[in-house]
Design an enzyme around this catalytic site. Structure first.
Site, PDB file in Angstrom:
ATOM      1  N   ASP A 175      47.426  71.095  32.819  1.00 10.55           N
ATOM      2  CA  ASP A 175      48.731  71.145  32.168  1.00 10.55           C
ATOM      3  C   ASP A 175      48.970  72.516  31.552  1.00 10.55           C
ATOM      4  O   ASP A 175      48.054  73.124  30.981  1.00 10.55           O
ATOM      5  CB  ASP A 175      48.771  70.059  31.082  1.00 10.55           C
ATOM      6  CG  ASP A 175      50.104  69.953  30.393  1.00 10.55           C
ATOM      7  OD1 ASP A 175      51.083  69.570  31.046  1.00 10.55           O
ATOM      8  OD2 ASP A 175      50.166  70.258  29.183  1.00 10.55           O
ATOM      9  N   GLU A 190      49.586  73.866  36.547  1.00 12.48           N
ATOM     10  CA  GLU A 190      51.032  73.813  36.309  1.00 12.48           C
ATOM     11  C   GLU A 190      51.466  75.104  35.618  1.00 12.48           C
ATOM     12  O   GLU A 190      51.045  75.387  34.501  1.00 12.48           O
ATOM     13  CB  GLU A 190      51.398  72.626  35.419  1.00 12.48           C
ATOM     14  CG  GLU A 190      52.883  72.582  35.079  1.00 12.48           C
ATOM     15  CD  GLU A 190      53.212  71.786  33.816  1.00 12.48           C
ATOM     16  OE1 GLU A 190      54.305  71.200  33.740  1.00 12.48           O
ATOM     17  OE2 GLU A 190      52.363  71.766  32.892  1.00 12.48           O
TER      18      GLU A 190
END
Length: 544
Positions: free
Chosen positions: A199, A264
């Site tokens: 993330d 990401e």
């Protein structure tokens, strides 16, 4: 060990909304286990689990309070082990979210760090003194609105939070933090996990001098709903030190054969550049994705330019392209104006993301052609939506429960009121109804994924684009002595494209396409895939 991830298809499961097994209205790990056969039936290679670790759930699990425990909301470590065992038996890899740019303020690390300036974890988070007038150290802003700095009375300092105030940022300039994060990753890999979706992978480091961000040069004529979008985030994220850290992550990952990473990248200005930087060579991340294809743009030039730019100069980096995930409006809604039929758009989007060069990310419900759910303000759970409503309705509309069975309460997701509602538009697209329809979007996904696996050119082959006018996107995928020529009509109007060869035939996965001689007629959102000898075959289309 083969690079299974290169050209693979990854299916994202949002655990809260996949299947509720215990009647509390929230999906869980046993629920996912019960529905694994559905995922396996798609033919995908891997499952990505959104956060399941212990959390106060202020940001739906992206605020971790214990990295080595499953949150009771989702089950237990034993449930996780059972899920892993069954997934592997079905031939599915499993990766999970690793949210380590920040923690929850309930994490023991932060509770110790905030207690004083001289404890063992005092420098594990980003702390800074106030300016002489008491204001924050600089102008950095939070993604969720307001300053990225929050005052803490006990330390008499500000701490950095790029997201909610309850999500303090870890200080990756501290080697002890890096070691602790690597230990967390090893814990899950030792348990049999196949890797991580990292993330906010470009948020790990901040500018050590805490220099203020400059304003964004242009808002492109649109007023910003969120002040965050008015800054160029030159110093608050995407720092050069990140590359060295990611090399440490890769070195650790290489000790686990077959394990992979998907990063990401959240950076509107440099997303593609960072994707390349973070994956180039064999000592960095395996794959990255950005938000380039997760927005409203839907044109041949947009898709062509992004893919071509990624593979320019060198081809050592590797992308994972996605059109849909838990953070963005579903493509059936955001691209609806470019289509006359949601069913046609669903098939075209699937074919496009699975024929451009790279790996593929699919999001639960994408195989059903689900539109964005229309969420009322009183139904919101997303803090972003609550803050910026109604111009930004947040992310709840793409996070609603999977519709499994149209004739059951809550579409078979739960036996009680779910945490987010199941909307009527989704009931009509339920899994059971689509299973029974050979022409459904769901069965098209299965057919296309199976067909794709039999064509190496689509997994790792090269890509070359033809020069065509809008709205036609055309490219060649090459591997060995056979090419695949892919042609897409990105509009709701019928058009005719000219091929240079007459002996070609349409592949069975083509849709809304008719080939007579050299004339290829593409209906609304039609696409054609034809096989040709290596280096032969061209596509011509000139608008008007």
């Amino acid at each position: 060990m083969t690079e299974w991830w290169r050209g693979g298809v990854i299916y994202q499961v949002y655990p809260r909304s996949f299947q509720d097994s215990n009647g509390d209205g929230v999906g869980d790990l046993p629920g996912i286990l019960d529905r694994l056969d559905h995922i396996a039936s798609l033919g995908v290679d891997c499952i990505w689990l959104s956060p399941i670790t212990q959390s106060p759930q202020a940001d739906m699990g992206y605020d971790v309070s214990d990295y080595m425990q499953v949150d009771p909301l989702f089950g237990s470590l034993q449930d996780f082990d059972q899920l892993m065992e069954r997934a592997h038996a079905l031939g599915l890899k499993v990766i999970m979210d690793q949210v380590v740019s920040h923690t929850s303020d309930q994490h023991p690390w932060f509770r110790e760090s905030c207690f004083s300036r001289d404890n063992s974890k005092a420098d594990w988070y980003v702390w800074a003194d106030a300016k002489p007038d008491g204001s924050p150290p600089n102008n950095w802003l939070s993604v969720f609105g307001g300053s990225a700095w929050e005052w803490h009375t006990a330390r008499k300092q500000y701490y950095l939070h790029n997201f909610l105030t309850s999500q303090p940022d870890l200080n990756f300039h501290n080697p002890a933090v890096q070691e602790a994060v690597l230990e967390v990753m090893r814990f899950w890999l030792d348990r049999g996990l196949d890797g991580f979706r990292l993330d906010t992978v470009n948020y790990y480091f901040h500018d050590a001098q805490l220099r203020s961000n400059p304003p964004l040069k242009s808002l492109k004529g649109k007023p910003a709903v969120n002040p965050y979008d008015m800054q160029s985030h030159k110093f608050s994220k995407s720092q050069p030190e990140n590359v060295t850290w990611l090399k440490r992550v890769r070195k650790m990952m290489d000790a686990y054969p077959g394990a992979t990473t998907v990063g990401e990248v959240g950076d509107d200005e440099r997303g593609l550049e960072l994707m390349k930087q973070y994956t180039s060579g064999k000592d960095l991340l395996h794959m990255c994705y950005s938000f380039d294809f997760l927005g409203p743009k839907f044109s041949a030039e947009h898709f062509r330019s992004k893919v071509a730019r990624f593979f320019s100069e060198d081809e050592t980096g590797w992308p994972c392209w996605s059109f849909s995930n838990h953070d963005v409006i579903r493509p059936m809604t955001r691209w609806a104006s470019f289509s006359a039929s949601p069913a046609d758009l669903s098939r075209q989007a699937a074919a496009l993301v699975m024929t451009i060069k790279g790996s593929v990310g699919l999001y639960q419900g994408e195989e059903l052609g689900l539109p964005e759910a229309d969420i009322l303000f009183e139904e919101l759970t997303d803090p972003r939506g609550m803050r910026f409503w109604p111009e930004d309705k947040g992310r709840d509309g793409c996070r609603t429960p999977m519709p499994w069975q149209a004739n059951l309460p809550y579409a078979g997701f739960s036996t009680t009121t779910p945490w987010l509602p199941v909307k009527p538009a989704h009931l009509a697209l339920s899994v059971d109804a689509q299973n029974a329809d050979p022409e459904s979007s769901l069965n098209f996904f299965r057919k296309f994924i199976a067909w794709r696996k039999s064509h190496p050119a689509l997994l790792t082959g090269s890509i070359d684009f033809f020069k065509t006018d809008e709205p036609v996107l055309a490219f060649r995928r090459s591997a060995g002595n056979k090419d695949l020529i892919c042609v897409f009509n990105l509009s709701a109007e019928e058009l005719v494209v000219t091929l240079s060869k007459t002996e070609t035939t349409l592949e069975p996965v083509s849709h809304n396409a008719n080939l007579e001689g050299k004339a290829l007629t593409l209906g609304p959102n039609g696409f054609a895939i034809v096989e040709a000898p290596a280096g032969e075959g061209k596509v011509r289309y000139r608008a008007g």
